[in-house]
Design a protein around this motif. Structure first.
Motif, PDB file in Angstrom:
ATOM      1  N   ASP B 183      -9.815   0.550   4.961  1.00  0.00           N
ATOM      2  CA  ASP B 183      -8.884  -0.357   4.271  1.00  0.00           C
ATOM      3  C   ASP B 183      -9.245  -0.469   2.793  1.00  0.00           C
ATOM      4  N   LEU B 184     -10.541  -0.556   2.534  1.00  0.00           N
ATOM      5  CA  LEU B 184     -11.027  -0.670   1.164  1.00  0.00           C
ATOM      6  C   LEU B 184     -10.673   0.597   0.378  1.00  0.00           C
ATOM      7  N   ALA B 187      -6.948   0.679  -0.422  1.00  0.00           N
ATOM      8  CA  ALA B 187      -6.575  -0.198  -1.542  1.00  0.00           C
ATOM      9  C   ALA B 187      -7.008   0.423  -2.866  1.00  0.00           C
ATOM     10  N   LEU B 188      -8.211   0.966  -2.891  1.00  0.00           N
ATOM     11  CA  LEU B 188      -8.721   1.563  -4.127  1.00  0.00           C
ATOM     12  C   LEU B 188      -7.874   2.776  -4.537  1.00  0.00           C
ATOM     13  N   LYS B 190      -4.748   3.418  -3.659  1.00  0.00           N
ATOM     14  CA  LYS B 190      -3.408   2.966  -4.067  1.00  0.00           C
ATOM     15  C   LYS B 190      -3.439   2.477  -5.502  1.00  0.00           C
TER      16      LYS B 190
END
Lengths: 198, 198
Positions: B183-184, B187-188, B190
């Protein structure tokens, strides 16, 4: 011999120069690893004369951290941060300002980012740093609420990643001709707000 | 009383546990600020018994840094990094892998990022770290050359900012349910490749 020595000493030991020298030593050796003797050596004064020039280690730390934090507080207090325009633009403006502060006050911001809360001075600095992060966090949430930030990333995570990208500049940036704060801020904003992909 | 104590000791003092404990102390006190006495206290052994458990401070440092660096070297050596696909996709893959390594080996990567080159061990680690950064730098340049990265940002600056964004995760990330590495990394990626703006 005497007059030039006296002049040189005076130039090097005004409060501003003492602070700049101390911050350099703190960043190199770590604040906790710096002794008054280290400061005396860096200032070129004897160990017995150091208290004539330096108010005390923790007061120097407090002043140095203030130098970084006052810059950030000025961003929070600026009317461009509060005015009614789109949150995404206020956020971009605030991120750009924080890059400028980092570049303009590089050793002070570097010191601030290493503070872990080992004394009252450090705890107070961390508290003020959190206020700035809270301010960025609110802008990110506002930008998400107005629909201008992609909805598939958690705003809390965006705040962490954005702040981290700015902070990490202290790890490699060195002032140089052609490496202006504005170019750096441009590149950072392009990458994080518009993305690297064509 | 004796058997459980012995069992507890054995569990806590295999090489893997000793290394994990030492890395925790290094990150908390700083490597230079850690004494063999500090390590003895953290391991719960007497000062005179410490060399029975610990090969030496610098060897522990070397092993800990290897733990981080071997992860990064595996990314460089992976065939997915070298294969003929678009450079932008290999770059995104490599950045994702580096987030995974950071999360999976958090204390080891944290220690690595603090190394400043104060000994041969640290210099060797910095050299290997630069190899990884060189690898990311080449992928960024390839992606720029194939036209898949925006042309208005200097590739060297992109490399610095991307690496900094990943590294800064060590400053705030703490393992927690629901805070997965994937998930991290999503996000990074994106934020940095597609941008935050809708």
């Amino acid at each position: 011999m005497s007059p030039p020595t006296t002049r040189r000493r005076r130039r090097a030991h005004d409060p501003e120069s003492v602070l700049a020298t101390a911050v350099g030593v703190f960043n190199e050796r770590g604040y906790d690893g710096t002794s008054m003797e280290d400061l005396a050596r860096a200032l070129g004064v004897t160990k017995s004369a150091i208290y004539h020039h330096v108010p005390g280690k923790e007061q120097l730390l407090a002043r140095a951290l203030e130098r970084a934090l006052d810059g950030l507080s000025a961003v929070v207090g600026d009317e461009r941060a509060a005015s009614g325009g789109p949150a995404i633009e206020r956020l971009e403006w605030a991120v750009r300002q924080s890059v400028h502060i980092l570049v303009d006050r590089l050793p002070y911001v570097t010191l601030l980012l290493r503070v872990r809360g080992n004394s009252r001075t450090e705890q107070a600095a961390l508290e003020r740093r959190r206020e700035f992060e809270g301010f960025i966090s609110r802008l990110v949430k506002e930008a998400a609420a107005e629909g201008s930030i992609r909805p598939d990333v958690d705003p809390a995570l965006v705040t962490r990643l954005l702040s981290g990208t700015v902070s990490s500049i202290t790890e490699w940036y060195r002032p140089a001709p052609g490496a202006s704060a504005d170019d750096l801020a441009d590149a950072l904003l392009k990458m994080t707000f518009s993305g690297l992909r064509v």
